[in-house]
Design a protein around this motif. Sequence first.
Motif, PDB file in Angstrom:
ATOM      1  N   VAL A  86      22.896 -30.052 -28.794  1.00  0.00           N
ATOM      2  CA  VAL A  86      23.932 -31.071 -28.621  1.00  0.00           C
ATOM      3  C   VAL A  86      23.835 -31.627 -27.208  1.00  0.00           C
ATOM      4  O   VAL A  86      23.853 -30.865 -26.238  1.00  0.00           O
ATOM      5  CB  VAL A  86      25.327 -30.489 -28.874  1.00  0.00           C
TER       6      VAL A  86
ATOM      7  N   LYS B 198      25.783 -37.948 -33.792  1.00  0.00           N
ATOM      8  CA  LYS B 198      26.320 -36.696 -33.254  1.00  0.00           C
ATOM      9  C   LYS B 198      25.657 -36.294 -31.936  1.00  0.00           C
ATOM     10  O   LYS B 198      25.936 -35.203 -31.419  1.00  0.00           O
ATOM     11  CB  LYS B 198      26.138 -35.566 -34.275  1.00  0.00           C
ATOM     12  N   ASN B 199      24.754 -37.144 -31.435  1.00  0.00           N
ATOM     13  CA  ASN B 199      24.014 -36.806 -30.201  1.00  0.00           C
ATOM     14  C   ASN B 199      23.386 -35.421 -30.302  1.00  0.00           C
ATOM     15  O   ASN B 199      23.427 -34.619 -29.354  1.00  0.00           O
ATOM     16  CB  ASN B 199      24.923 -36.868 -28.975  1.00  0.00           C
ATOM     17  N   THR B 200      22.802 -35.153 -31.446  1.00  0.00           N
ATOM     18  CA  THR B 200      22.283 -33.818 -31.725  1.00  0.00           C
ATOM     19  C   THR B 200      20.865 -33.891 -32.283  1.00  0.00           C
ATOM     20  O   THR B 200      20.573 -34.743 -33.131  1.00  0.00           O
ATOM     21  CB  THR B 200      23.187 -33.084 -32.724  1.00  0.00           C
TER      22      THR B 200
ATOM     23  N   SER C  81      24.958 -34.534 -24.127  1.00  0.00           N
ATOM     24  CA  SER C  81      26.038 -35.366 -23.607  1.00  0.00           C
ATOM     25  C   SER C  81      25.678 -35.841 -22.210  1.00  0.00           C
ATOM     26  O   SER C  81      24.823 -35.261 -21.552  1.00  0.00           O
ATOM     27  CB  SER C  81      27.365 -34.591 -23.585  1.00  0.00           C
ATOM     28  N   GLY C  82      26.337 -36.939 -21.795  1.00  0.00           N
ATOM     29  CA  GLY C  82      26.153 -37.414 -20.435  1.00  0.00           C
ATOM     30  C   GLY C  82      25.048 -38.415 -20.241  1.00  0.00           C
ATOM     31  O   GLY C  82      24.763 -38.821 -19.103  1.00  0.00           O
TER      32      GLY C  82
ATOM     33  N   GLN D  72      24.255 -32.830 -20.050  1.00  0.00           N
ATOM     34  CA  GLN D  72      24.268 -31.474 -20.576  1.00  0.00           C
ATOM     35  C   GLN D  72      23.548 -31.402 -21.910  1.00  0.00           C
ATOM     36  O   GLN D  72      23.637 -32.328 -22.715  1.00  0.00           O
ATOM     37  CB  GLN D  72      25.707 -30.970 -20.759  1.00  0.00           C
TER      38      GLN D  72
ATOM     39  N   PHE E  61      21.815 -41.057 -25.662  1.00  0.00           N
ATOM     40  CA  PHE E  61      20.959 -40.272 -26.544  1.00  0.00           C
ATOM     41  C   PHE E  61      19.954 -41.159 -27.272  1.00  0.00           C
ATOM     42  O   PHE E  61      18.782 -40.800 -27.386  1.00  0.00           O
ATOM     43  CB  PHE E  61      21.841 -39.526 -27.554  1.00  0.00           C
TER      44      PHE E  61
END
Length: 122
Positions: free
Chosen positions: A23, A76-78, A25-26, A3, A29
Amino acid sequence: EVQLQASGGGLVQAGGSLRLSCVASGFTFDDSVIGWFRQAPEKERERVACISASDGSAYYARSVKGRFTISSDNAKNTAYLQMNSLKPEDTAVYYCAAGDGCSYTLEDFGAWGQGTLVTVSS
């Protein structure tokens, strides 16, 4: 499930600034690249910036170089897109996408966020 959630768009006057966030996820990163794309009405989607999360290498479209800055916070995977000195022609829906390399080919990015609208008034 992979996502990507893009946010931060809005209405701003010409010359103003916005910061977009993506952001993720999954997926891992740190091993990915994150691209920011935009699509204006009746125009093709184009890549404006891309960053390698592993080493921070960044790439920009000529139209935004010097005004936009892409960055990532791996903890923060951002990923972020700081947009300064905005122009009316920057008006578009902005998307973030994840891939294996900073390609200009949309199909090379396997996961896409939902898009966030940036409107720059003159």
